[in-house]
Design a protein around this motif. Structure first.
Motif, PDB file in Angstrom:
ATOM      1  N   ASN A  40      14.467  74.625   6.278  1.00  0.00           N
ATOM      2  CA  ASN A  40      15.288  75.819   6.050  1.00  0.00           C
ATOM      3  C   ASN A  40      16.161  75.701   4.816  1.00  0.00           C
ATOM      4  O   ASN A  40      16.500  76.699   4.195  1.00  0.00           O
ATOM      5  CB  ASN A  40      16.187  76.090   7.257  1.00  0.00           C
ATOM      6  CG  ASN A  40      15.405  76.437   8.489  1.00  0.00           C
ATOM      7  OD1 ASN A  40      14.350  77.038   8.416  1.00  0.00           O
ATOM      8  ND2 ASN A  40      15.916  76.054   9.643  1.00  0.00           N
ATOM      9  N   SER A  41      16.566  74.484   4.486  1.00  0.00           N
ATOM     10  CA  SER A  41      17.474  74.312   3.358  1.00  0.00           C
ATOM     11  C   SER A  41      17.342  72.906   2.813  1.00  0.00           C
ATOM     12  O   SER A  41      16.914  71.985   3.516  1.00  0.00           O
ATOM     13  CB  SER A  41      18.918  74.571   3.798  1.00  0.00           C
ATOM     14  OG  SER A  41      19.269  73.711   4.858  1.00  0.00           O
ATOM     15  N   ALA A  43      19.274  70.189  -0.373  1.00  0.00           N
ATOM     16  CA  ALA A  43      20.219  69.938  -1.459  1.00  0.00           C
ATOM     17  C   ALA A  43      19.840  68.600  -2.071  1.00  0.00           C
ATOM     18  O   ALA A  43      19.438  67.680  -1.363  1.00  0.00           O
ATOM     19  CB  ALA A  43      21.651  69.906  -0.932  1.00  0.00           C
ATOM     20  N   THR A  51      17.866  67.551   3.765  1.00  0.00           N
ATOM     21  CA  THR A  51      17.148  68.723   4.255  1.00  0.00           C
ATOM     22  C   THR A  51      17.642  69.103   5.646  1.00  0.00           C
ATOM     23  O   THR A  51      18.055  68.261   6.427  1.00  0.00           O
ATOM     24  CB  THR A  51      15.630  68.468   4.325  1.00  0.00           C
ATOM     25  OG1 THR A  51      15.371  67.425   5.267  1.00  0.00           O
ATOM     26  CG2 THR A  51      15.065  68.110   2.974  1.00  0.00           C
ATOM     27  N   SER A  53      16.528  71.738   9.094  1.00  0.00           N
ATOM     28  CA  SER A  53      15.324  72.356   9.639  1.00  0.00           C
ATOM     29  C   SER A  53      15.572  73.055  10.977  1.00  0.00           C
ATOM     30  O   SER A  53      16.594  72.858  11.630  1.00  0.00           O
ATOM     31  CB  SER A  53      14.256  71.272   9.823  1.00  0.00           C
ATOM     32  OG  SER A  53      13.115  71.785  10.452  1.00  0.00           O
ATOM     33  N   THR A  79      20.494  75.650   9.009  1.00  0.00           N
ATOM     34  CA  THR A  79      20.096  76.625   8.006  1.00  0.00           C
ATOM     35  C   THR A  79      20.735  76.407   6.643  1.00  0.00           C
ATOM     36  O   THR A  79      20.311  77.025   5.672  1.00  0.00           O
ATOM     37  CB  THR A  79      20.418  78.047   8.489  1.00  0.00           C
ATOM     38  OG1 THR A  79      21.822  78.128   8.765  1.00  0.00           O
ATOM     39  CG2 THR A  79      19.632  78.383   9.745  1.00  0.00           C
ATOM     40  N   ASN A  80      21.753  75.547   6.564  1.00  0.00           N
ATOM     41  CA  ASN A  80      22.404  75.280   5.287  1.00  0.00           C
ATOM     42  C   ASN A  80      22.817  73.825   5.212  1.00  0.00           C
ATOM     43  O   ASN A  80      23.357  73.273   6.177  1.00  0.00           O
ATOM     44  CB  ASN A  80      23.657  76.152   5.118  1.00  0.00           C
ATOM     45  CG  ASN A  80      23.317  77.601   4.966  1.00  0.00           C
ATOM     46  OD1 ASN A  80      22.759  77.991   3.955  1.00  0.00           O
ATOM     47  ND2 ASN A  80      23.634  78.392   5.971  1.00  0.00           N
TER      48      ASN A  80
END
Length: 85
Positions: A40-41, A43, A51, A53, A79-80
């Motif tokens: 989902n995200s 960085a 990550t 998920s 999600t973030n």
């Protein structure tokens, strides 16, 4: 995107690392971060990739050594993710 590397998270849970120095993408390796759950995200900073998920985990990867760790016990999809500093 960090330095010469770019990471792409996939619906199957994989993260693919690319070298973007050339005029074409060169695949470096695939990190099987969240098997069968979408990424989902993500960085990335320096040699660290994080990550999140739908499997309710956060994965932390040192891309220089491919050593990884996992943060569990989230109660919902992650999600973030973000990196500071």
């Amino acid at each position: 995107l960090s330095g010469n590397n770019m990471a792409i998270g996939l619906q199957n849970g994989d993260v693919i690392m690319f070298d973007i120095r050339n005029d074409h993408l060169e695949e470096l390796y695939t990190f099987h971060a969240h098997r069968n759950f979408p990424v989902n995200s993500l960085a990335m900073s320096g040699n660290t990739l994080i990550t999140g998920s739908s499997d309710m985990t956060v994965k932390i990867l040192d891309i220089s050594s491919t050593a990884s760790s996992e943060l569990r016990n989230h109660t919902a999809s992650v999600t973030n993710v973000a990196m500071h500093g």
